[in-house]
Design a protein around this motif. Structure first.
Motif, PDB file in Angstrom:
ATOM      1  N   ARG A   2     -32.234 -32.382 -14.394  1.00  0.00           N
ATOM      2  CA  ARG A   2     -30.961 -32.895 -14.926  1.00  0.00           C
ATOM      3  C   ARG A   2     -29.769 -32.341 -14.149  1.00  0.00           C
ATOM      4  NH1 ARG A   2     -31.129 -37.351 -17.250  1.00  0.00           N
ATOM      5  NH2 ARG A   2     -29.557 -36.990 -18.802  1.00  0.00           N
ATOM      6  N   ASN A   3     -29.892 -31.129 -13.588  1.00  0.00           N
ATOM      7  CA  ASN A   3     -28.784 -30.558 -12.814  1.00  0.00           C
ATOM      8  C   ASN A   3     -28.484 -31.388 -11.571  1.00  0.00           C
ATOM      9  OD1 ASN A   3     -28.389 -28.396 -14.581  1.00  0.00           O
ATOM     10  ND2 ASN A   3     -29.906 -27.143 -13.522  1.00  0.00           N
ATOM     11  N   VAL A   4     -29.544 -31.879 -10.923  1.00  0.00           N
ATOM     12  CA  VAL A   4     -29.361 -32.710  -9.733  1.00  0.00           C
ATOM     13  C   VAL A   4     -28.681 -34.022 -10.128  1.00  0.00           C
ATOM     14  CG1 VAL A   4     -30.539 -33.978  -7.895  1.00  0.00           C
ATOM     15  CG2 VAL A   4     -31.293 -31.680  -8.508  1.00  0.00           C
ATOM     16  N   GLU A   5     -29.155 -34.618 -11.194  1.00  0.00           N
ATOM     17  CA  GLU A   5     -28.558 -35.884 -11.652  1.00  0.00           C
ATOM     18  C   GLU A   5     -27.089 -35.682 -12.017  1.00  0.00           C
ATOM     19  OE1 GLU A   5     -29.466 -39.628 -14.624  1.00  0.00           O
ATOM     20  OE2 GLU A   5     -30.864 -37.950 -14.560  1.00  0.00           O
ATOM     21  N   LYS A   6     -26.799 -34.558 -12.670  1.00  0.00           N
ATOM     22  CA  LYS A   6     -25.414 -34.259 -13.045  1.00  0.00           C
ATOM     23  C   LYS A   6     -24.557 -34.078 -11.794  1.00  0.00           C
ATOM     24  CE  LYS A   6     -22.623 -31.211 -15.872  1.00  0.00           C
ATOM     25  NZ  LYS A   6     -22.071 -29.931 -15.548  1.00  0.00           N
ATOM     26  N   MET A   7     -25.083 -33.336 -10.809  1.00  0.00           N
ATOM     27  CA  MET A   7     -24.339 -33.111  -9.574  1.00  0.00           C
ATOM     28  C   MET A   7     -24.046 -34.441  -8.867  1.00  0.00           C
ATOM     29  SD  MET A   7     -25.420 -31.092  -6.086  1.00  0.00           S
ATOM     30  CE  MET A   7     -25.273 -29.447  -6.739  1.00  0.00           C
ATOM     31  N   LEU A   8     -25.040 -35.299  -8.778  1.00  0.00           N
ATOM     32  CA  LEU A   8     -24.864 -36.582  -8.109  1.00  0.00           C
ATOM     33  C   LEU A   8     -23.870 -37.484  -8.841  1.00  0.00           C
ATOM     34  CD1 LEU A   8     -28.543 -37.345  -7.092  1.00  0.00           C
ATOM     35  CD2 LEU A   8     -26.650 -36.758  -5.550  1.00  0.00           C
ATOM     36  N   SER A   9     -23.673 -37.238 -10.116  1.00  0.00           N
ATOM     37  CA  SER A   9     -22.756 -38.047 -10.920  1.00  0.00           C
ATOM     38  C   SER A   9     -21.312 -37.569 -10.835  1.00  0.00           C
ATOM     39  CB  SER A   9     -23.195 -38.036 -12.388  1.00  0.00           C
ATOM     40  OG  SER A   9     -24.464 -38.622 -12.518  1.00  0.00           O
ATOM     41  N   GLU A  10     -21.102 -36.367 -10.339  1.00  0.00           N
ATOM     42  CA  GLU A  10     -19.747 -35.812 -10.263  1.00  0.00           C
ATOM     43  C   GLU A  10     -18.980 -36.413  -9.100  1.00  0.00           C
ATOM     44  OE1 GLU A  10     -20.493 -31.629 -10.083  1.00  0.00           O
ATOM     45  OE2 GLU A  10     -20.972 -31.507 -12.216  1.00  0.00           O
ATOM     46  N   PRO A  11     -17.638 -36.421  -9.183  1.00  0.00           N
ATOM     47  CA  PRO A  11     -16.825 -37.065  -8.144  1.00  0.00           C
ATOM     48  C   PRO A  11     -17.150 -36.651  -6.709  1.00  0.00           C
ATOM     49  CG  PRO A  11     -15.439 -36.474  -9.995  1.00  0.00           C
ATOM     50  CD  PRO A  11     -16.815 -35.907 -10.270  1.00  0.00           C
ATOM     51  N   TRP A  12     -17.325 -35.370  -6.430  1.00  0.00           N
ATOM     52  CA  TRP A  12     -17.659 -34.932  -5.074  1.00  0.00           C
ATOM     53  C   TRP A  12     -19.071 -34.389  -4.990  1.00  0.00           C
ATOM     54  CZ3 TRP A  12     -15.280 -36.327  -0.848  1.00  0.00           C
ATOM     55  CH2 TRP A  12     -13.978 -36.802  -0.959  1.00  0.00           C
ATOM     56  N   GLY A  13     -19.893 -34.751  -5.956  1.00  0.00           N
ATOM     57  CA  GLY A  13     -21.271 -34.284  -5.976  1.00  0.00           C
ATOM     58  C   GLY A  13     -22.086 -34.734  -4.778  1.00  0.00           C
ATOM     59  N   ALA A  14     -21.804 -35.932  -4.283  1.00  0.00           N
ATOM     60  CA  ALA A  14     -22.545 -36.445  -3.130  1.00  0.00           C
ATOM     61  C   ALA A  14     -22.358 -35.544  -1.913  1.00  0.00           C
ATOM     62  CB  ALA A  14     -22.112 -37.871  -2.810  1.00  0.00           C
ATOM     63  N   ALA A  15     -21.159 -35.028  -1.747  1.00  0.00           N
ATOM     64  CA  ALA A  15     -20.895 -34.134  -0.614  1.00  0.00           C
ATOM     65  C   ALA A  15     -21.706 -32.851  -0.746  1.00  0.00           C
ATOM     66  CB  ALA A  15     -19.404 -33.820  -0.523  1.00  0.00           C
ATOM     67  N   SER A  16     -21.796 -32.332  -1.959  1.00  0.00           N
ATOM     68  CA  SER A  16     -22.578 -31.120  -2.200  1.00  0.00           C
ATOM     69  C   SER A  16     -24.071 -31.384  -2.058  1.00  0.00           C
ATOM     70  CB  SER A  16     -22.307 -30.584  -3.603  1.00  0.00           C
ATOM     71  OG  SER A  16     -20.949 -30.290  -3.765  1.00  0.00           O
ATOM     72  N   ALA A  17     -24.507 -32.557  -2.497  1.00  0.00           N
ATOM     73  CA  ALA A  17     -25.932 -32.890  -2.469  1.00  0.00           C
ATOM     74  C   ALA A  17     -26.416 -33.239  -1.073  1.00  0.00           C
ATOM     75  CB  ALA A  17     -26.208 -34.053  -3.417  1.00  0.00           C
ATOM     76  N   GLY A  18     -25.641 -34.007  -0.342  1.00  0.00           N
ATOM     77  CA  GLY A  18     -26.078 -34.516   0.953  1.00  0.00           C
ATOM     78  C   GLY A  18     -26.512 -33.456   1.936  1.00  0.00           C
ATOM     79  N   ILE A  19     -25.874 -32.316   1.888  1.00  0.00           N
ATOM     80  CA  ILE A  19     -26.236 -31.251   2.830  1.00  0.00           C
ATOM     81  C   ILE A  19     -27.612 -30.657   2.539  1.00  0.00           C
ATOM     82  CG2 ILE A  19     -23.852 -30.698   3.409  1.00  0.00           C
ATOM     83  CD1 ILE A  19     -24.103 -28.213   1.589  1.00  0.00           C
TER      84      ILE A  19
END
Length: 136
Positions: free
Chosen positions: A11-28
C-alpha cells in the motif's frame, strides 16, 4: 523500504504513486522486478497510482533504462487500453518511448489539450504585462 525484494506492491508504493510528485520519487527505483510487479498489479491499482506508475518511467535515470525497454513497453501496453481516460492518454503520449513524452500525439488525440496549448502560447506573460497578450 517500500522498494524491497517483494514481488507484490504494498500500500505504501500505491500511496507514493498516487501523490503529486510520487512518480519522481518512484521512477528512480524502477528495475526489472519493480516494473514486473507494476505490470502484474496494474489493473488493481487505483487510477491515480496507475498514472503515477506510467509517469515514473519519465523520471528513470539514464543508467536504469539499459535493459528495461521491454518492461517499460509492457507497462505502456497495459495502460494503452485503460478505462481511466488519463491513464490511457498518458500511455498513448508515452507511445512506448522511454525518454520522451510525445505532446504532439496528445494534441491530436485530445482537442482540449490542443486548445489549452494554443491558449498557453498567448497567455503566459499576461499577468506580468498588465493583461496584454504577449505571443511567444
Amino acid at each position: 523500504n517500500v522498494w524491497g525484494m517483494h514481488a507484490l506492491l504494498d500500500r505504501n508504493v500505491e500511496k507514493m504513486l498516487s501523490e503529486p510528485w510520487g512518480a519522481a520519487s518512484a521512477g528512480i527505483h524502477y528495475n526489472k522486478q519493480v516494473l514486473g510487479s507494476l505490470c502484474d498489479q496494474f489493473s488493481r491499482l487505483e487510477p491515480q497510482a496507475r498514472r503515477g506508475a506510467l509517469q515514473g518511467t519519465l523520471f528513470m535515470r539514464q543508467g536504469q533504462r539499459v535493459g528495461l525497454t521491454a518492461e517499460v513497453r509492457s507497462l505502456v501496453d497495459l495502460a494503452s487500453g485503460d478505462k481511466d481516460q488519463w491513464v490511457n492518454l498518458i500511455a498513448r503520449a508515452l507511445g512506448g518511448l522511454t525518454e520522451r513524452f510525445d505532446l504532439r500525439q496528445l494534441q491530436q488525440d485530445v482537442p482540449a489539450v490542443s486548445a489549452r496549448l494554443y491558449l498557453a502560447r498567448f497567455r503566459p506573460l499576461e499577468s506580468l504585462s498588465g493583461g496584454v497578450a504577449v505571443p511567444q
